[in-house]
Design an enzyme around this catalytic site. Structure first.
Site, PDB file in Angstrom:
ATOM      1  N   GLY A 199      36.110  41.848  36.233  1.00  0.00           N
ATOM      2  CA  GLY A 199      35.570  42.219  37.532  1.00  0.00           C
ATOM      3  C   GLY A 199      36.055  41.290  38.621  1.00  0.00           C
ATOM      4  N   ALA A 200      36.083  39.986  38.308  1.00  0.00           N
ATOM      5  CA  ALA A 200      36.539  38.984  39.279  1.00  0.00           C
ATOM      6  C   ALA A 200      36.695  37.661  38.548  1.00  0.00           C
ATOM      7  CB  ALA A 200      35.543  38.854  40.434  1.00  0.00           C
ATOM      8  N   MET A 201      37.302  36.686  39.222  1.00  0.00           N
ATOM      9  CA  MET A 201      37.482  35.358  38.643  1.00  0.00           C
ATOM     10  C   MET A 201      37.308  34.303  39.715  1.00  0.00           C
ATOM     11  SD  MET A 201      38.043  33.545  36.001  1.00  0.00           S
ATOM     12  CE  MET A 201      38.182  31.753  35.930  1.00  0.00           C
ATOM     13  N   HIS A 215      28.136  36.326  42.563  1.00  0.00           N
ATOM     14  CA  HIS A 215      28.375  35.672  41.271  1.00  0.00           C
ATOM     15  C   HIS A 215      29.528  34.680  41.388  1.00  0.00           C
ATOM     16  CE1 HIS A 215      28.678  35.889  36.703  1.00  0.00           C
ATOM     17  NE2 HIS A 215      29.862  35.368  37.017  1.00  0.00           N
ATOM     18  N   GLU A 216      30.660  35.145  41.934  1.00  0.00           N
ATOM     19  CA  GLU A 216      31.824  34.270  42.033  1.00  0.00           C
ATOM     20  C   GLU A 216      31.565  33.128  43.005  1.00  0.00           C
ATOM     21  OE1 GLU A 216      33.872  34.849  39.728  1.00  0.00           O
ATOM     22  OE2 GLU A 216      32.970  36.801  39.305  1.00  0.00           O
ATOM     23  N   HIS A 275      29.760  30.169  41.483  1.00  0.00           N
ATOM     24  CA  HIS A 275      30.591  29.344  40.607  1.00  0.00           C
ATOM     25  C   HIS A 275      31.209  28.160  41.347  1.00  0.00           C
ATOM     26  CE1 HIS A 275      30.696  31.126  36.670  1.00  0.00           C
ATOM     27  NE2 HIS A 275      31.088  32.316  37.108  1.00  0.00           N
ATOM     28  N   GLU A 306      28.626  31.118  33.082  1.00  0.00           N
ATOM     29  CA  GLU A 306      28.513  32.552  33.353  1.00  0.00           C
ATOM     30  C   GLU A 306      27.065  33.014  33.437  1.00  0.00           C
ATOM     31  OE1 GLU A 306      30.907  34.005  34.443  1.00  0.00           O
ATOM     32  OE2 GLU A 306      32.545  32.719  33.803  1.00  0.00           O
TER      33      GLU A 306
END
Length: 860
Positions: free
Chosen positions: A268-270, A302-303, A306, A325
């Site tokens: 989905g993404a990083m 979410h990203e 992080h 995560e």
């Protein structure tokens, strides 16, 4: 598998020898071939006289020089590692090599856009793929700054973790330029990033609590620029950054924040530091449901989370990957509920994340949240719903256990104490203990270091007048994972009133052990619905008593709280999958309530589970009949839904998945042609493809007519996505030769990119006649060892996950697979994926037997 399968022992030994690495990397990306030139100068401290290695996955090594001494590449390099002997206290290593672009979403991925013929590049370095681009000590605790100098076509944009410099033009008429970056932040290699190509861009800023204006960037392929949503992307980041700074008490730790949508992305993404990459599926080319927009907001947040938790403070080794995560999943849900329009997102969490976690937790491959990670292959194997969803669910339980304020104070102290470094779970638990006063060692042992999900049910005695005379909570566990855990949860009682099901009582309690008395219930009137785990505080399966389930079937839509509805529906779904509740009862529950569901994500998830129940869990005797009824009912709901509503869109899209009869095919064709139209519904780009694929899967027209429909859709959408959808439609046709050819192409054509392989596999699996897929079962099992030996990890995982004949629910297939597994224990990744297919097949067989028993009157 990663380019080089580093073990934990090797990483620990190397970290004792090597320290303070830094890298200068020179890349030439101007060629249009399959490789690029990479020059690395690595500087690091060492133990004098010691030996170690550095990872470098290369096509050809031209030069290796260690401390001024040239080494023979043929002697010291095996194509994935370079041996380094006789280290000095201070070392300099130079490696010059050719490296290979990929089309699998690993390392440096190269994609050519069919719309403009331009190349777009991006890196994906997790779990340990940075060594596909430059020579690097590729483990998370050897953090380093990287200084990139990149030569590329002059009209490109080139991005990395450091701010992008102004390019310097190359020789006249060369069409080349060079970007000489400053050294980037000191970070782990898996969150280093390079993005290069003629990306369209937008720019903004976000205000940090420390007074800085943080530059924001948004980038897409030029052909997708019209679908970018910079107002939403920047607005979500601005609100999220302020939320996290306030929640953690720590300013944003980096100098910029770019968000880049990239093609053919596996995830989905990083969370690459300051250069987050997103799957282009989050660029909406057509109207999407509110649930999909909600999911995008969650992923953006979410990203962003992080950047603090995972990037600034990073795990020491991959056994704590779950913490990165899980925390981001929990934190982004909390942030979404507070700073976006999607205030009901905790219901999505209950419906989605917790359900996925429990499903994963009941597979033979389940593992503790804190898993033993012996090497990089173990990381890949355990990158699953336990790592993300169960971990987040357990963190939600921990927040209930210690309190939100104490949890946030503890997290803030953890981030401040370990800023810029590496830390462990014990470091976090220590801060949470100090903030809350709760001892967490036993909690950690029971929740994080054991596998399995518990089941909770209330046992209630009621007298003739309907008054509760005795009550206790029963906690059970699967025999294979017998741990009983402490829970902080709520029990709610709901009775029918003028406003529907109204909550008449609620109380919280701590639960531990097999039996917990519930004196609070004694003397109360038995409610119509008694809900264990009201408000979804803990992670567990819940079972409803007979009276409560009957109320749910008839009146679920009357529950005003979407989280309560999610807990009820999740309980029913668990029971179907455990062969305790006939699948037909679940179908009735969904069809009876879905038209009244007000939350988009709950509606979408229920419709998805309806599709699974119809396809996998119903008994043969009435599957065809109930599938036709369900299709009719969902189409009727689409017609009745308010014009232009989210529900209308979701029901129409669900109907394309649930259509099974010739009459359904006619409706799909009429929608496609425009002879049937629903007020407020536009048959736009993506909906048109869904109609075309559905008609192809049904065989709603002859081959020539279906191909004409595909060609017409492709003519309007001759893009990378359109070409993928055309492949899906062609592979969906209900013809044995078509199915077999599609399967073999996806399995054997090594030139296919990751997304094309997925698209063909999706069409192959799309069928109302599973017998069409059964013929390849033997070929699948025979092919697996070669696939895992010869393909990259991501490609092997795509093929082994998506090309098993999952729609075939057959005892003979189960036994064949079981026998094969007994003789193929390695590699672990292959064995795990196939064993999960078998476990789901066994579960479907048991569910069908339960459903058939109900039909025959055998169940009491």
């Amino acid at each position: 598998m990663p380019a080089a399968n580093l073990t934990r022992v090797e990483a620990e030994e190397r970290a004792a020898i090597v320290g303070s690495p830094s890298y200068e990397v020179v890349l030439d990306l101007t060629g249009d071939g399959e490789t690029f030139r990479s020059e690395t100068t690595a500087r690091f401290t060492g133990v004098e006289g010691a030996s170690t290695f550095i990872e470098a996955c290369t096509e050809r090594v031209h030069e290796v020089v260690l401390n001024g001494t040239a080494l023979d590449p043929a002697v010291v390099s095996d194509g994935t590692r370079i041996r380094l002997d006789g280290l000095a206290a201070s070392n300099e290593l130079r490696v010059v090599a050719d490296a290979r672009y990929t089309n699998s979403g690993e390392g440096l991925h190269r994609f050519v856009d069919p719309v403009d013929g331009e190349a777009y590049l991006y890196t994906e370095f997790a779990v340990a793929e940075a060594n596909r681009v430059y020579a690097v000590f590729d483990q998370p605790d050897l953090k380093a700054g990287v200084r990139f100098t990149i030569t590329a076509p002059a009209h490109w944009s080139v991005l990395s973790n450091a701010p992008s410099p102004e390019p310097v033009a190359g020789p006249e008429a060369s069409g080349r330029a060079t970007w000489a970056f400053e050294t980037g932040p000191v970070i782990s290699s898996y969150i280093v990033a390079i993005i290069a190509g003629p990306y369209a861009s937008w720019h903004g800023t976000a205000s940090s609590v420390d007074g800085r204006e943080v530059p924001l960037g948004l980038f897409t392929r030029a052909s997708l620029a019209e679908y970018a949503d910079p107002e939403m992307m920047f607005g979500t980041v601005q609100a999220g950054l302020a939320f996290y700074e306030n929640a953690f008490g720590v300013p944003y730790p980096y100098g910029k924040y770019d968000q880049i949508f990239v093609p053919e992305y596996n995830w989905g993404a990083m969370e690459n530091v300051g250069a987050v990459t997103f799957n282009e599926g989050y660029l909406f080319r057509s109207r999407v449901s509110d649930a999909r927009r909600e999911q995008r907001a969650i992923v953006v947040l979410h990203e962003l989370s992080h950047m603090w938790f995972g990037n600034s403070v990073t795990m020491k080794w991959w056994n704590d990957l779950w913490l990165n995560e899980s925390f981001a999943t929990w934190a982004s849900t909390l942030a979404t509920s507070q700073v976006t329009e999607f205030t009901g997102v905790w219901a999505t969490f209950a419906n989605d994340e917790k359900t996925h976690a429990a499903e994963q937790d009941q597979l033979p491959s389940t593992h503790p949240i804190v898993a033993e990670i012996r090497d990089l292959e173990d990381v890949e194997v355990n990158f699953d719903a336990i790592t993300y969803d169960k971990g987040a669910s357990v963190l939600k339980q921990l927040v209930a256990w210690v309190g939100l304020d104490a949890f946030q104070r503890g997290v803030g102290a953890y981030l401040a104490a370990n800023s810029g470094g590496n830390a462990t779970l014990r470091d976090l638990l220590g801060e949470l203990e100090r903030a809350s006063g709760r001892e967490l060692t036993r909690w950690s042992e029971l929740w994080l270091e054991t596998a399995g999900v518990n089941t909770l049910r209330a046992i209630v005695d009621v007298n003739a007048s309907g008054t509760i005379t005795a009550a206790h909570l029963e906690q059970t566990a699967a025999p294979a994972h017998p741990t009983l855990r402490p829970h902080r949860l709520a029990i709610g009682g709901y009775s029918r009133g003028e406003a529907g099901l109204e909550r008449v009582f609620r109380f919280e309690l701590d639960v531990d052990g097999a039996r917990t008395e519930l004196p609070e219930l004694v003397g109360l009137a038995m409610p119509d619905l008694l809900l264990v785990n009201d408000d979804d505080l803990t992670y567990a399966k819940v079972r409803l008593d007979e009276r409560s389930f009957a109320t749910a079937v008839e009146h679920l839509a009357e529950l005003p709280d979407p989280v309560a509805r999610a807990v009820v529906l999740g309980s029913a779904w668990d029971a179907v999958r455990d062969a305790e509740l006939p699948a037909a009862a679940f179908v009735r529950l969904v069809l009876g309530s879905i038209g009244h569901e007000t939350q988009s994500s709950a509606r979408g998830l229920a419709l998805g589970r309806l599709e699974l129940a119809l396809g996998r869990y119903l008994a043969d005797e009435h599957r065809e009949h109930l599938a036709a009824e369900a299709g009719d009912a969902i189409w009727a709901l689409a017609e009745l839904a308010p014009a232009g509503s989210d529900g209308q869109l979701q029901f129409v899209k669900a109907f394309t998945r649930l259509a099974t009869t010739p009459a359904h095919g006619d409706v799909l064709g009429s929608l496609l042609e425009g002879t049937i139209a629903l007020d407020g519904l536009e048959v736009d780009l993506d909906l048109r493809w869904e109609l075309v694929i559905a008609r192809a899967a049904l065989g709603a027209a002859d081959e020539a007519d279906i191909e004409t429909e595909i060609a017409a859709a492709l003519a309007d959408d001759d893009t990378a996505k359109g070409r993928q959808l055309a492949e899906t439609a062609r592979a969906a046709r209900p013809d044995q030769a078509v199915k077999d050819a599609a399967w073999r192409r996806a399995m054997t054509d090594t030139g296919l990119s990751n997304d094309l392989a997925r698209a063909i596999a999706e069409g192959w699996r799309r069928t109302n006649d599973p017998a069409l897929l059964a013929s390849v079962a033997g070929e699948y099992l025979a092919a697996m060892p070669g696939v895992w030996a010869e393909r990259s990890y991501n490609m092997a995982a795509i093929l082994s996950t998506r090309l098993f004949p999952t729609p075939v629910v057959d005892a003979e297939l189960a036994e064949t697979t079981r026998t094969w597994l007994a003789s193929h224990p390695e590699p672990a990744s292959m064995h795990r994926i196939v064993s999960e297919h078998l476990a789901e097949l066994d579960r479907a067989l048991a569910a069908r037997e339960r459903d058939a028993s109900e039909l025959s009157g055998g169940a009491q």
